[in-house]
Design a protein around this motif. Structure first.
Motif, mmCIF file in Angstrom:
data_model
loop_
_atom_site.group_PDB
_atom_site.id
_atom_site.type_symbol
_atom_site.label_atom_id
_atom_site.label_comp_id
_atom_site.label_asym_id
_atom_site.label_seq_id
_atom_site.Cartn_x
_atom_site.Cartn_y
_atom_site.Cartn_z
ATOM 1 N N ALA A 63 4.277 -10.323 1.366
ATOM 2 C CA ALA A 63 5.553 -9.602 1.681
ATOM 3 C C ALA A 63 5.223 -8.900 3.140
ATOM 4 O O ALA A 63 4.659 -8.086 3.137
ATOM 5 N N ALA A 64 6.608 -8.624 3.185
ATOM 6 C CA ALA A 64 6.663 -7.864 4.648
ATOM 7 C C ALA A 64 6.920 -6.501 5.069
ATOM 8 O O ALA A 64 7.640 -5.803 4.261
ATOM 9 N N SER A 97 7.497 -7.864 10.493
ATOM 10 C CA SER A 97 8.298 -8.986 10.677
ATOM 11 C C SER A 97 7.433 -10.055 12.063
ATOM 12 O O SER A 97 6.760 -10.414 11.883
ATOM 13 N N ALA A 125 11.210 0.506 12.263
ATOM 14 C CA ALA A 125 12.545 0.224 11.810
ATOM 15 C C ALA A 125 12.101 -1.325 10.738
ATOM 16 O O ALA A 125 13.470 -1.188 10.495
ATOM 17 N N GLU A 126 11.248 -2.246 11.176
ATOM 18 C CA GLU A 126 11.510 -3.469 10.370
ATOM 19 C C GLU A 126 11.163 -2.950 8.917
ATOM 20 O O GLU A 126 11.968 -3.761 8.321
ATOM 21 N N SER A 138 13.688 -1.939 6.332
ATOM 22 C CA SER A 138 15.162 -3.361 6.213
ATOM 23 C C SER A 138 13.975 -3.993 5.410
ATOM 24 O O SER A 138 14.761 -4.050 4.790
ATOM 25 N N ASN A 139 13.067 -4.374 5.652
ATOM 26 C CA ASN A 139 12.328 -5.353 4.373
ATOM 27 C C ASN A 139 11.999 -4.830 3.326
ATOM 28 O O ASN A 139 11.704 -5.275 2.663
ATOM 29 N N ALA A 199 14.388 -2.664 1.847
ATOM 30 C CA ALA A 199 15.349 -2.304 1.267
ATOM 31 C C ALA A 199 15.212 -3.263 -0.327
ATOM 32 O O ALA A 199 16.372 -2.891 -1.257
ATOM 33 N N ARG A 200 14.794 -4.616 -0.042
ATOM 34 C CA ARG A 200 14.966 -5.600 -1.068
ATOM 35 C C ARG A 200 14.503 -5.354 -2.481
ATOM 36 O O ARG A 200 14.486 -5.736 -3.955
ATOM 37 N N THR A 240 15.089 4.280 9.340
ATOM 38 C CA THR A 240 16.844 4.210 8.988
ATOM 39 C C THR A 240 16.709 4.579 9.929
ATOM 40 O O THR A 240 18.429 4.478 10.414
ATOM 41 N N LEU A 248 17.276 2.830 13.497
ATOM 42 C CA LEU A 248 17.960 1.777 13.757
ATOM 43 C C LEU A 248 19.634 2.821 13.385
ATOM 44 O O LEU A 248 20.753 1.337 13.776
ATOM 45 N N SER A 249 19.569 3.603 13.085
ATOM 46 C CA SER A 249 21.129 3.953 13.055
ATOM 47 C C SER A 249 21.574 4.050 13.846
ATOM 48 O O SER A 249 21.335 4.606 15.325
ATOM 49 N N SER A 250 23.571 3.757 13.912
ATOM 50 C CA SER A 250 24.500 3.966 15.130
ATOM 51 C C SER A 250 24.165 4.879 15.719
ATOM 52 O O SER A 250 24.169 6.076 15.267
ATOM 53 N N TYR A 276 20.019 3.632 18.078
ATOM 54 C CA TYR A 276 19.341 2.504 18.088
ATOM 55 C C TYR A 276 19.179 2.257 19.137
ATOM 56 O O TYR A 276 17.777 1.162 19.749
ATOM 57 N N TYR A 293 15.245 2.044 18.922
ATOM 58 C CA TYR A 293 14.861 0.664 19.230
ATOM 59 C C TYR A 293 15.368 -0.117 19.829
ATOM 60 O O TYR A 293 13.924 -0.593 20.456
#
Lengths: 484, 488
Positions: B206-207, B210, B317-318, B321-322, B324-325, B365, B368-370, B373, B377
């Motif tokens: 489980a990431a 990654s 950052a990763e 994203s990882n 989020a699921r 989050t 990575l935001s506009s 980034y 990042y």
């Protein structure tokens, strides 16, 4: 004031690969919900994506068809937003290094009549990228159901420049795109099955103005006619807004096909921040020049180029080429028949008038596929030869064709068995002609009074009496001699 | 038969099994009994399954009797960090959000070990989603350091290191994103290896982050780590970041490769913040290599101080994203108060995730935001390149680097729990290695006055695990700290 619309499209097309984009799970439309999944499709903890090579190859093929540049490196990015149809809450897509850049799609605008070829022009593409599809939500009352079968299937997104100006061009673009992708076997492009989906970016500006107006993104365009109607409505809405002194808001609108209007979905302020970043689970893809060129070498002759050649080589009319050329299988079929007996026009007419009509009614579930037809190219070549050598009339040829279609027998044998050979026995025909003249005094009188067409009625009688076997040329000669 | 089988190495036990002096059933029973006795105090495990493993041990004995031993680890108990998927087994990641989740498939690392006959004995505790350095972030329980139950075992794979140290398993698997194998290995006095990025398949892990995560083994000896690596290393078509290469025979190369090596000492790793007692043991270890004929070279890793910020930008950052699921829609905890989709997301995640995980998701989050980034990042990735280059330059001059694993020995439970920044600093010597994708091993090199283990970190060149293990084994042969066991 006169206004000009500017339209760009984003078209999603499902690739017809056997398995999904990042895992070996098949996809089939209409399968039992949530049966075409696995740990990768469902985004379970620890699952990792692995690239489908065929999807890359297909995307390169699409890029080469439309003259895109295929950069040596493309990479994968994650696009984030929360939505229940997306198992990972991010979509693996391509952000700044797509697989295809630039390019153009040749479109044919409507001609002045159905049988007249319209003008051709190029529509510029911005890019084509590859990404994974999401699942499908169904809302029933207060409940929402989600089916992840579609999730993870490969999609290409074809993005055009703002290079179209009316619904006709949009229609022509989608038609051409569909034709090329079907032709190359990339996708069936069935909008009803979601294999092709289209969003449109629409703005209007005073004619002559160079600066683009504020754009509206139009969604929920679920059929080609839906796209055209939605685009037309939206252009009209924007022009009317401007004329009544209103401002166009940058927003996303939804086409309501039933109501025939567009409805605001969300404004620019509510736009998502997708937080793109390179997917650390996937390596960038390197596409060597050699690989790219080997794919280019396999590219079939494209339909518009083929049509040009068919005009030149076979002297076929547009009404025929426009039917045969968009279909690779059909045009190969045609050329095979012509290679066996060089009567291109006759063979093309058999295909367009007889074969396609019969195929369209013969299938149990839509049209019967050409490959399943009992009529093979050699049958059409033989049939053309029989007509060309006056063994049978073209009237009888239709009957023979129908027999081949049913049985797959050789036309020579059918003609023989059914005794369908043309009658060229002049004395027998002369007798039939004399009878016909006696039985049709009215037509004879009309003919003699100078109405040349009246002879056809008499001819028809002779043909009927001969059971269609008398040679029509001979009938004509004899009748004219007798009536002179 | 010794009644302390659980303190023996897999190599020793393998010999005993081969000679039929013990059976795999006896071995697993010894581990089960030991665990029953001390687990209430150590709390290394989140789950065990006695019945299943006894049956597996029987099957192993039958294989040996039939002369069909699958590998040197056939019949050896292995504990797995509860973040590695194993079919039909819980996969909680020590998080409430996955509390009732059972994995429907098996990770490649576990599958390979099982195919080699190893007995998958229990799921070890960790910091929630491997985020932490003390296991205090586990949603379920604190794990106690077997050397001093008041202290943390290190983290995030602290359940695995504690289980090995306490004799509750012979071998354990962990995952290392910024030090999560090496730091707990050091703090529990066992050997822990983080392989080169890409050597061990991440499929089924489980990431967390990654691009940094790697699975690796814990054991009492370097040789056991080598034989475990032998089984789990190698290309896997289910992991696109998995490296395609021939895997050398690690155990053999330990025997063959005796040095002398050229070893580097990065001066930046011996500055402020390094506990003086720890420093002494590391310097002694360096001295040992020198006395044995190795050339010791001082090297510089000038961007070392940028590692912590670059790491926390990249990893968060990763992670954002990882993770989020885990949304309450399909298999994770769903809030019973939720009224619509957005509500399901926010309430389920608010209830399901612990504070440290939330902290990192929010930070990631933001990264990575506009608009941020590029500044965060992208810049962190550039720093990562600089850090990698620092190592590349150092490795032009030396075969491996010697450093402390952790700036201190194990600290007290609760000591840093409310101060995330000081907690982050406990990974200061391990983080760069993940950023650069290099292999690193921690081996015991001494005990403090409080009888707490100290770890020596050896950092190798990419995919040079054979040499790295040889260098570690060379030290271990002269310093068999594994013969010393915590008194529980």
């Amino acid at each position: 004031m006169e206004y000009e619309a500017v339209i760009g499209l984003e078209v999603h097309v499902q690739l017809g690969t056997k398995t999904k984009l990042f895992t070996r799970v098949p996809y089939a439309y209409g399968a039992e919900p949530n049966t075409l999944t696995n740990s990768v499709v469902l985004g379970l903890p620890g699952a990792l994506p692995v690239m489908n090579l065929q999807a890359i190859r297909d995307s390169i093929r699409v890029g080469l068809i439309f003259n895109c540049q295929i950069p040596e490196i493309c990479k994968w990015d994650r696009k984030h937003y929360f939505y229940p149809d997306m198992p990972k809450n991010y979509q693996i897509s391509q952000y700044d290094k797509p697989i295809c850049q630039g390019g153009e799609v040749e479109i044919e605008l409507p001609g002045s009549a159905r049988n007249i070829m319209g003008k051709h022009r190029m529509v510029k593409l911005t890019r084509i990228h590859l990404e994974e599809d999401v699942g499908k939500l169904t809302h029933i009352g207060n409940e929402s159901l989600v089916d992840y079968n579609r999730a993870g299937t490969p999609l290409i997104e074809i993005v055009t420049e703002p290079d179209m100006h009316n619904a006709d061009e949009v229609f022509a673009f989608l038609k051409s795109l569909r034709m090329h992708l079907l032709y190359a076997g990339i996708s069936d492009c069935d909008m009803e099955k979601g294999q092709m989906r289209c969003d449109a970016n629409i703005s209007v500006r005073p004619k002559g103005e160079r600066k683009l107006g504020t754009k509206v993104e139009l969604k929920n365009l679920n059929s080609i006619s839906g796209v055209c109607n939605g685009v037309s409505f939206e252009i009209k809405r924007q022009i009317e807004s401007l004329e009544s002194g209103q401002r166009i808001l940058q927003e996303t609108r939804r086409w309501d096909a039933e109501g025939g209007i567009t409805i605001s979905m969300r404004s620019k302020e509510m736009a998502h921040d997708y937080r793109y970043f390179p997917d650390p689970d996937l390596m960038p893809v390197k596409i060597s020049k050699e690989w790219r060129e080997s794919i280019r070498a396999e590219q079939p002759e494209l339909p518009f180029i083929k049509q040009e050649r068919f005009f030149q080589q076979y002297d076929l009319p547009y009404s025929v080429t426009s039917v045969i050329c968009p279909d690779k299988e059909l045009s190969d079929y045609f050329e095979e028949a012509v290679s066996l007996y060089n009567q291109p026009k006759m063979i093309a007419n058999f295909i367009v008038n007889e074969l396609l009509r019969e195929l369209s009614v013969a299938g149990t579930n839509g049209s019967l596929p050409l490959a399943e037809s009992k009529v093979k190219p050699h049958h059409l070549a033989s049939l053309a030869k029989l007509v060309d050598q006056s063994v049978i009339s073209s009237q009888i040829a239709k009957e023979v064709f129908n027999e081949i279609f049913k049985t797959g027998q050789n036309p020579e044998k059918i003609v023989e068995d059914k005794d369908l050979k043309q009658n060229t026995d002049t004395s027998a025909i002369e007798k039939l002609c004399a009878d016909a003249i006696n039985n049709n005094p009215k037509a004879v009188a009309e003919f003699k009074s100078g109405k040349d067409n009246a002879i056809n009625a008499i001819k028809g009688q002779v043909m009927k009496a001969s059971q269609g076997k008398a040679n029509p040329k001979i009938i004509d000669e004899i009748l004219r001699k007798l009536l002179a | 038969m010794s009644n302390e089988l659980f303190f023996k190495s897999a190599a020793e036990l393998g010999e005993l099994l081969d000679k039929k002096e013990i059976s795999a059933v006896e071995l697993i029973q010894s581990v089960i009994d030991r665990t029953k006795k001390i687990e209430p105090r150590v709390q290394a495990f989140l789950a065990t399954n006695e019945e299943k493993v006894i049956a597996e041990a029987k099957a192993s004995d039958e294989r040996r009797a039939a002369g069909k031993k699958l590998s040197p680890l056939d019949g050896i108990p292995v504990a797995t960090k509860d973040i590695l998927a194993d079919k039909g087994v819980q996969l909680t990641c020590a998080s409430k959000i996955l509390k009732n989740y059972i994995s429907p498939y098996t990770s490649t690392a576990i599958e390979r070990l099982r195919d080699a006959g190893a007995i998958m004995w229990g799921r070890t505790n960790l910091d929630e989603f491997a985020m932490g350095s003390s296991v205090e972030n586990s949603a379920f329980q604190a794990t106690h350091n077997p050397w001093d139950l008041e202290r943390i075992p290190g983290g995030s794979s602290g359940g695995s290191s504690a289980a090995v140290a306490a004799g509750e398993t012979i071998i354990a698997l962990g995952s290392d994103t910024g030090g999560s194998i090496r730091q707990p290995a050091a703090l529990c006095g066992v050997v822990g290896l983080k392989p080169t990025y890409g050597l061990v398949s991440r499929y089924g892990l489980a990431a967390f982050a990654s691009s940094l995560d790697q699975i690796g083994p814990f054991a009492r000896t370097v040789k056991d780590v080598a034989s475990t690596l032998q089984i789990i290393a190698g290309h896997d078509r289910y992991d696109s970041t998995s490296f395609k290469a021939n895997i050398p025979n690690y155990t053999e190369s330990i025997e063959k490769n005796k040095g002398p090596w050229k070893l580097g000492v990065p001066k930046e790793y011996f500055g402020e913040g390094l506990n003086p007692e720890v420093r002494v043991f590391i310097e002694k270890a360096i001295d040992f290599y020198k006395q044995q004929g190795c050339e010791i070279v001082e090297v510089s890793l000038p961007n070392a101080d940028l590692a912590i910020p670059a790491y926390y930008l990249t990893a968060t950052a990763e992670a954002s994203s990882n993770l989020a699921r885990y949304d309450g829609i399909r298999y994770t905890h769903r809030s019973s108060d939720a009224t619509d989709a957005i509500d399901i997301y926010s309430k389920s995640r608010a209830e399901g995730f612990g504070d440290e995980v939330k902290r990192r998701i929010i930070l990631g989050t933001y990264v990575l935001s506009s608009g941020y980034y590029d500044a965060y990042y992208v810049r962190a990735q550039k720093v990562r390149t600089l850090i990698r280059r620092d190592f590349e330059q150092a490795f032009q001059r030396v075969d491996a680097l010697l450093t402390p694993t952790s700036p201190t020995a194990a600290f007290k439970i609760g000591e840093k729990a409310t101060d995330p920044l000081s907690m982050y600093l406990s990974d200061i010597y391990t983080i760069s290695i993940n950023l650069a994708g290099l292999p690193g091993i921690s081996i015991p090199c001494g005990f403090t006055n409080n009888n707490l283990p100290v770890g020596l970190q050896i950092i190798g060149k990419p995919y040079a695990e054979a040499q790295l293990l040889a260098i570690a084994d060379f030290f271990e042969k002269a310093h068999p700290h594994y013969t010393k066991n915590p008194s529980l």
